[in-house]
Design a protein around this motif. Structure first.
Motif, mmCIF file in Angstrom:
data_model
loop_
_atom_site.group_PDB
_atom_site.id
_atom_site.type_symbol
_atom_site.label_atom_id
_atom_site.label_comp_id
_atom_site.label_asym_id
_atom_site.label_seq_id
_atom_site.Cartn_x
_atom_site.Cartn_y
_atom_site.Cartn_z
ATOM 1 N N LYS A 10 -58.358 24.788 -56.132
ATOM 2 C CA LYS A 10 -57.750 25.537 -55.034
ATOM 3 C C LYS A 10 -56.525 26.277 -55.590
ATOM 4 O O LYS A 10 -55.426 25.702 -55.705
ATOM 5 C CB LYS A 10 -57.331 24.604 -53.900
ATOM 6 C CG LYS A 10 -58.420 23.653 -53.434
ATOM 7 C CD LYS A 10 -59.603 24.397 -52.835
ATOM 8 C CE LYS A 10 -60.643 23.419 -52.331
ATOM 9 N NZ LYS A 10 -61.865 24.103 -51.819
ATOM 10 N N THR A 11 -56.738 27.529 -55.976
ATOM 11 C CA THR A 11 -55.622 28.271 -56.575
ATOM 12 C C THR A 11 -54.488 28.424 -55.573
ATOM 13 O O THR A 11 -54.705 28.795 -54.414
ATOM 14 C CB THR A 11 -56.087 29.654 -57.046
ATOM 15 O OG1 THR A 11 -56.714 30.332 -55.977
ATOM 16 C CG2 THR A 11 -57.056 29.522 -58.204
ATOM 17 N N GLN A 12 -53.294 28.136 -56.032
ATOM 18 C CA GLN A 12 -52.104 28.221 -55.185
ATOM 19 C C GLN A 12 -51.099 29.194 -55.806
ATOM 20 O O GLN A 12 -51.015 29.344 -57.016
ATOM 21 C CB GLN A 12 -51.462 26.832 -55.026
ATOM 22 C CG GLN A 12 -52.422 25.797 -54.442
ATOM 23 C CD GLN A 12 -51.873 24.384 -54.546
ATOM 24 O OE1 GLN A 12 -50.782 24.165 -55.100
ATOM 25 N NE2 GLN A 12 -52.609 23.419 -54.035
ATOM 26 N N CYS A 58 -51.012 35.062 -62.462
ATOM 27 C CA CYS A 58 -50.610 33.664 -62.567
ATOM 28 C C CYS A 58 -50.935 32.901 -61.279
ATOM 29 O O CYS A 58 -50.905 33.467 -60.178
ATOM 30 C CB CYS A 58 -49.101 33.557 -62.841
ATOM 31 S SG CYS A 58 -48.593 34.253 -64.421
ATOM 32 N N PHE A 59 -51.216 31.592 -61.411
ATOM 33 C CA PHE A 59 -51.510 30.733 -60.263
ATOM 34 C C PHE A 59 -51.414 29.278 -60.686
ATOM 35 O O PHE A 59 -51.356 28.954 -61.869
ATOM 36 C CB PHE A 59 -52.909 31.030 -59.710
ATOM 37 C CG PHE A 59 -54.006 30.931 -60.748
ATOM 38 C CD1 PHE A 59 -54.640 29.724 -61.037
ATOM 39 C CD2 PHE A 59 -54.386 32.062 -61.474
ATOM 40 C CE1 PHE A 59 -55.625 29.646 -61.994
ATOM 41 C CE2 PHE A 59 -55.374 31.985 -62.443
ATOM 42 C CZ PHE A 59 -56.011 30.777 -62.702
ATOM 43 N N GLU A 60 -51.431 28.393 -59.698
ATOM 44 C CA GLU A 60 -51.490 26.953 -59.932
ATOM 45 C C GLU A 60 -52.868 26.459 -59.506
ATOM 46 O O GLU A 60 -53.395 26.880 -58.480
ATOM 47 C CB GLU A 60 -50.399 26.236 -59.135
ATOM 48 C CG GLU A 60 -48.989 26.615 -59.589
ATOM 49 C CD GLU A 60 -47.925 25.949 -58.726
ATOM 50 O OE1 GLU A 60 -48.265 24.964 -58.031
ATOM 51 O OE2 GLU A 60 -46.778 26.420 -58.764
ATOM 52 N N LYS A 90 -50.259 25.086 -64.035
ATOM 53 C CA LYS A 90 -49.939 26.498 -63.883
ATOM 54 C C LYS A 90 -50.572 27.283 -65.021
ATOM 55 O O LYS A 90 -50.496 26.881 -66.185
ATOM 56 C CB LYS A 90 -48.435 26.721 -63.860
ATOM 57 C CG LYS A 90 -48.063 28.171 -63.558
ATOM 58 C CD LYS A 90 -46.566 28.345 -63.380
ATOM 59 C CE LYS A 90 -46.235 29.802 -63.046
ATOM 60 N NZ LYS A 90 -44.783 30.009 -62.819
ATOM 61 N N MET A 91 -51.226 28.404 -64.646
ATOM 62 C CA MET A 91 -51.913 29.222 -65.645
ATOM 63 C C MET A 91 -51.584 30.687 -65.430
ATOM 64 O O MET A 91 -51.331 31.124 -64.299
ATOM 65 C CB MET A 91 -53.437 29.044 -65.552
ATOM 66 C CG MET A 91 -53.903 27.659 -65.887
ATOM 67 S SD MET A 91 -55.701 27.624 -65.969
ATOM 68 C CE MET A 91 -56.023 28.847 -67.248
ATOM 69 N N CYS A 92 -51.632 31.449 -66.537
ATOM 70 C CA CYS A 92 -51.472 32.902 -66.474
ATOM 71 C C CYS A 92 -52.536 33.554 -67.360
ATOM 72 O O CYS A 92 -52.814 33.086 -68.469
ATOM 73 C CB CYS A 92 -50.076 33.328 -66.959
ATOM 74 S SG CYS A 92 -48.747 32.874 -65.833
ATOM 75 N N ILE A 93 -53.144 34.606 -66.831
ATOM 76 C CA ILE A 93 -54.168 35.346 -67.572
ATOM 77 C C ILE A 93 -53.649 36.774 -67.742
ATOM 78 O O ILE A 93 -53.209 37.412 -66.772
ATOM 79 C CB ILE A 93 -55.508 35.357 -66.817
ATOM 80 C CG1 ILE A 93 -55.962 33.917 -66.508
ATOM 81 C CG2 ILE A 93 -56.588 36.082 -67.630
ATOM 82 C CD1 ILE A 93 -57.210 33.854 -65.633
#
Length: 310
Positions: free
Chosen positions: A182-184, A214-216, A276-279
């Protein structure tokens, strides 16, 4: 001729006529009395023959009716069908014997006794047929009841199986959906790189170096720990997915079965806790307008956002 002679002649004629009449009467009486066709014995024999024929025809009619009823019940018992075939052959033999005796001109008492015996046997066979009809009818009723119960049970079983399959499919679907992240706090912005790795956000086409999404991921206790692949789709203002094969763009299969282009894929290790991720993406960003960023996992869209570039 004298009168006395004339009278004598007339008297003689009368006597002769009387004698003739008496003779004829005696002959007729004798014919009626001694003619075999008029004898008590002959009349009795004739009555017996008529009675035999009546009984025979009545028996045949009843027998045929029973056989017709029995024919409707055949086919459910092989041994019974074989026995009925053999009995049919025996009945035909009995009828042939009766017809042979019936055609004899002068029947003896022994002949009539044989004919009566044949009729008695045919009546016995008819009784046996009726018993078989009752037996087969009861067996057929039992079979129908058993088949009805089996069909009812089978229908119930099919419904139960169908429901279980539906429930299983539903639960399996829910389980698979439960594995989705569930991207936050998803955001997408243009950035310009500075010395030392510092990034400055910008929405100016001519100043940005790349797009950053970016998202969590959020926590997920259903998804087994391990490698997870996510797919990013960047969609330009014209509605086209931005792709560059040399940079890893490709095709994914969506949950509805259709194919879709993706801009970039990323793999990461997931251990159940939110991460947390960033593409990043830097190719083919030329047009001013509204862009969309969509994130997919296992063919399902799990997050999206939009941003403007000038």
């Amino acid at each position: 001729m004298s009168e006395e002679q004339s009278k004598g002649n007339n008297t003689n004629k009368i006597l002769i006529a009387i004698c003739i009449l008496l003779a004829l009467g005696c002959a007729f009486f004798a014919y009626k009395t001694f003619n075999p066709k008029n004898s008590v014995e002959y009349i009795t024999l004739l009555d017996q023959k008529q009675n035999l024929d009546t009984d025979y025809q009545t028996t045949l009619k009843t027998l045929d009716e029973s056989k017709s009823q029995l024919a409707a019940l055949q086919g459910q018992n092989e041994d019974m069908d074989k026995m009925l075939e053999e009995r049919e052959t025996a009945l035909n033999n009995l009828k042939a014997q009766y017809e042979t005796l019936n055609k004899k001109a002068n029947k003896t008492s022994a002949d009539k006794s044989k004919m009566q015996a044949i009729i008695d046997e045919l009546q016995s066979q008819n009784k046996s047929y009726l018993e078989q009809i009752q037996k087969l009818a009861e067996e057929k009723k039992i079979l129908i009841e058993e088949n009805t119960k089996l069909n009812t049970d089978l229908t119930s079983e099919k419904e139960t199986t169908k429901k279980l399959t539906t429930d299983k499919t539903y639960l399996q679907g829910k389980f698979e959906l439960g594995k989705l992240l569930k991207t936050q706090n998803i955001i997408a912005v243009g950035v310009k790189a500075k010395s030392g790795g510092k990034e400055i956000e910008t929405n100016k086409i001519n100043k940005l170096d790349k797009i950053k999404v970016c998202f969590e991921t959020g926590d997920n206790k259903v998804l087994d720990p391990g490698n997870v692949t996510l797919y990013l789709r960047l969609i330009n203002p014209q509605g086209n997915t931005i792709v560059q094969e040399s940079m890893g763009s490709g095709i994914i299969k969506l949950s509805d079965g259709t194919d879709a282009q993706f801009t970039k894929s990323v793999d990461f290790a997931f251990q159940g806790a939110s991460k947390k991720m960033c593409i990043y993406w830097s190719q083919n960003i030329y047009t001013e307008g509204k862009y969309k960023a969509e994130v997919y996992q296992s063919g399902y869209k799990i997050g999206e956002t939009s941003f403007d570039l000038k």
